[in-house]
Design a protein around this motif. Structure first.
Motif, PDB file in Angstrom:
ATOM      1  N   LEU A 188       0.851  -1.197   0.000  1.00 19.12           N
ATOM      2  CA  LEU A 188       0.000   0.000   0.000  1.00 19.12           C
ATOM      3  C   LEU A 188       0.882   1.241   0.000  1.00 19.12           C
ATOM      4  O   LEU A 188       2.053   1.176   0.345  1.00 19.12           O
ATOM      5  N   PHE A 189       0.276   2.356  -0.353  1.00 20.52           N
ATOM      6  CA  PHE A 189       1.038   3.603  -0.393  1.00 20.52           C
ATOM      7  C   PHE A 189       0.355   4.661   0.457  1.00 20.52           C
ATOM      8  O   PHE A 189      -0.867   4.724   0.510  1.00 20.52           O
ATOM      9  N   GLY A 190       1.172   5.481   1.094  1.00 24.40           N
ATOM     10  CA  GLY A 190       0.635   6.561   1.922  1.00 24.40           C
ATOM     11  C   GLY A 190       1.517   6.732   3.134  1.00 24.40           C
ATOM     12  O   GLY A 190       2.407   5.917   3.379  1.00 24.40           O
ATOM     13  N   PRO A 191       1.279   7.784   3.913  1.00 27.12           N
ATOM     14  CA  PRO A 191       2.043   7.960   5.142  1.00 27.12           C
ATOM     15  C   PRO A 191       1.640   6.916   6.183  1.00 27.12           C
ATOM     16  O   PRO A 191       0.493   6.477   6.213  1.00 27.12           O
ATOM     17  N   MET A 272      -1.404   2.393   7.683  1.00 27.08           N
ATOM     18  CA  MET A 272      -1.054   3.116   6.465  1.00 27.08           C
ATOM     19  C   MET A 272      -2.262   3.974   6.131  1.00 27.08           C
ATOM     20  O   MET A 272      -3.396   3.470   6.050  1.00 27.08           O
ATOM     21  N   LEU A 273      -2.044   5.282   5.975  1.00 23.39           N
ATOM     22  CA  LEU A 273      -3.147   6.186   5.664  1.00 23.39           C
ATOM     23  C   LEU A 273      -3.271   6.277   4.143  1.00 23.39           C
ATOM     24  O   LEU A 273      -2.656   7.133   3.497  1.00 23.39           O
ATOM     25  N   THR A 274      -4.032   5.368   3.563  1.00 26.44           N
ATOM     26  CA  THR A 274      -4.146   5.311   2.100  1.00 26.44           C
ATOM     27  C   THR A 274      -5.241   6.283   1.641  1.00 26.44           C
ATOM     28  O   THR A 274      -6.037   6.771   2.454  1.00 26.44           O
ATOM     29  N   GLU A 275      -5.289   6.496   0.330  1.00 24.62           N
ATOM     30  CA  GLU A 275      -6.335   7.393  -0.193  1.00 24.62           C
ATOM     31  C   GLU A 275      -7.727   6.849   0.117  1.00 24.62           C
ATOM     32  O   GLU A 275      -8.679   7.601   0.271  1.00 24.62           O
ATOM     33  N   GLY A 276      -7.824   5.514   0.224  1.00 27.71           N
ATOM     34  CA  GLY A 276      -9.119   4.895   0.503  1.00 27.71           C
ATOM     35  C   GLY A 276      -9.425   4.799   1.999  1.00 27.71           C
ATOM     36  O   GLY A 276     -10.417   4.182   2.377  1.00 27.71           O
ATOM     37  N   GLY A 277      -8.567   5.342   2.846  1.00 30.52           N
ATOM     38  CA  GLY A 277      -8.798   5.281   4.296  1.00 30.52           C
ATOM     39  C   GLY A 277      -7.675   4.523   4.992  1.00 30.52           C
ATOM     40  O   GLY A 277      -6.822   3.920   4.339  1.00 30.52           O
TER      41      GLY A 277
END
Ligand code: GLY
Length: 439
Positions: A188-191, A272-277
């Motif tokens: 997954l991607f995100g902070p 992981m704070l993904t675009e989908g939550g």
């Protein structure tokens, strides 16, 4: 109160420091402790992996409360053993610690709780794992199912890298039992975000959200480490506090109760704070290291009382003392009133050259003569040698800075680190350097 803290790293120094600040003035012991801890506690040579030896020490010293820092004694059932002896323990028993000790089990719990987590497949057989690898999208994450001191996880951008990690686990068995089963999961991607959930199995509260910097190199390059620095609180979009609480924390705690898994201690959710939550990447059954070093200085309550009431099933009483709403306290974050949100903390880790690979120990350490109320040093891998303090680990010290905003806290931490010297000292210059995207 007589308190025993189990462990010897930076996390345990931070725990002891916070306990020592309690108005209850506890008598603190550490097993085995470290030179920084010895300023506030009595260090003892008891082996944390010998449940009998720790239990005997507790009887001898009439210990009221044991706080277990690292995962290995928790997975080894130390908390169960001590509870059978009537000692109050902050830390889950072996059943709860399985959330960290068995990643496949953690995935099952998440699935039953309906909590978002990356899609995965588990393998014990090398051929099946390699066959599956040929079909996955890249990058892919390969994880040893057991606890491997942070080294069992590899984020692989090529199939060759993934195959190498799979073979390390299943063929070369470099992680022993811990790597005999692996999971391969979507990347997954995100902070990332570390959320520390303190619970006595009924009530719970969330400590300040924090962020760890896991890679050895700046701009998150190079291999994973135990953590090269951290900061707290991490500012989140207003709706995310409640989302994390209701979509992740509540269902997971309810699922543990449904499975009759008692849990008294801290559950660390790595998100992981993904675009989908937000999605859960991992659980740990203990405080984060180095997150603890920045989360505890922001705790406004009596930390000893938090640990005692958690260990004895009375956390609700402690929480009653927490203000429910005040300026700057985010809505929807249970127990938010226990954290101060207008102070910030940063820790920068001073590591030995070569870490997380091989490194040498025994280098003389030169420290500043004094600390200040807004900055202090946390010992992680140090030892008192005949000639003075020397390095004794990969992560040697943590420089903690606090301030009214993140830049002030960063400045304090780096100014302090500038006064620390040992041969081969390595650190990242970009800890808590938040870019436009908030990472
Ligand atoms: N900082 C990551 C951990 O404690 O596992």
């Amino acid at each position: 109160m007589n308190v025993l803290v189990v462990g010897s790293g930076g996390r345990e120094h931070a725990l002891v420091r916070q306990l020592a600040a309690s108005a209850q003035a506890p008598r603190i012991f550490a097993c085995p402790g470290n030179p920084g801890i010895s300023r506030h506690a009595v260090n003892t040579e008891v082996d944390p992996l010998s449940n009998d030896a720790v239990a005997a020490f507790c009887r001898e010293q009439e210990i009221d409360l044991v706080i277990i820092g690292p995962e290995a004694p928790l997975i080894n059932g130390l908390a169960d053993h001590l509870r059978r002896d009537g000692v109050a323990v902050f830390g889950p028993g072996a059943m709860g610690a399985r959330l960290e000790g068995d990643k496949e089990f953690a995935k099952e719990v998440l699935a039953s709780a309906g909590v978002p987590t990356p899609h995965y497949h588990a393998f014990s057989n090398l051929e099946s794992a390699l066959k599956h690898l040929a079909t996955v999208e890249l990058p892919v994450v390969v994880k040893a199912c057991g606890a491997a001191q942070g080294k069992g996880v590899a984020v692989c951008s090529t199939r060759e890298e993934a195959e190498k990690h799979i073979r390390l686990c299943l063929q070369d068995q470099v992680f022993g039992q811990s790597g005999l089963r692996i999971i391969m999961e979507d990347c997954l991607f995100g902070p990332e975000l570390s959320v520390l959930i303190v619970t006595d199995g009924q009530d719970y509260c969330l400590l300040a959200p924090s962020r760890d910097h896991k890679r050895i190199g700046e701009q998150d390059k190079g291999p994973n480490t135990g953590g090269m620095g951290a900061y707290a609180p991490v500012p989140l979009p207003a709706d995310l506090y409640a989302q994390i609480d209701t979509r992740i924390v509540l269902p997971v705690l309810a699922e543990l109760r449904r499975r009759d898994i008692p849990y008294r201690g801290v559950l660390y959710a790595g998100l992981m704070l993904t675009e989908g939550g937000p999605q859960v990447l991992e659980f740990n059954c203990r405080f984060g290291d180095p997150e603890t070093q920045v989360v505890l200085p922001l705790y406004q309550g009596d930390f000893l009382d938090l640990c005692w009431t958690t260990a004895t099933g009375q956390l609700g009483r402690h929480l009653q003392g927490a203000p429910r709403s005040a300026a700057g306290v985010p809505a929807g974050w249970t127990g938010a009133g226990l954290t101060t949100w207008d102070r910030h903390a940063v820790v920068v880790v001073a590591a030995s050259d070569g870490y997380p690979g091989t490194y040498t120990r025994g280098k003389a350490i030169d420290l500043p003569a004094e600390e200040a109320p807004d900055r202090w040093l946390i010992h992680a891998g140090t030892r008192q040698g005949p000639q003075g303090l020397v390095t004794d680990g990969g992560r040697v010290l943590g420089a903690v800075g606090t301030g009214r905003d993140l830049p002030a806290a960063r400045k304090a931490a780096y100014e302090l680190l500038d006064q620390v010297h040992f041969e081969g000292l390595t650190f990242r210059r970009d800890i808590a350097a938040i870019g436009k995207e908030g990472r």
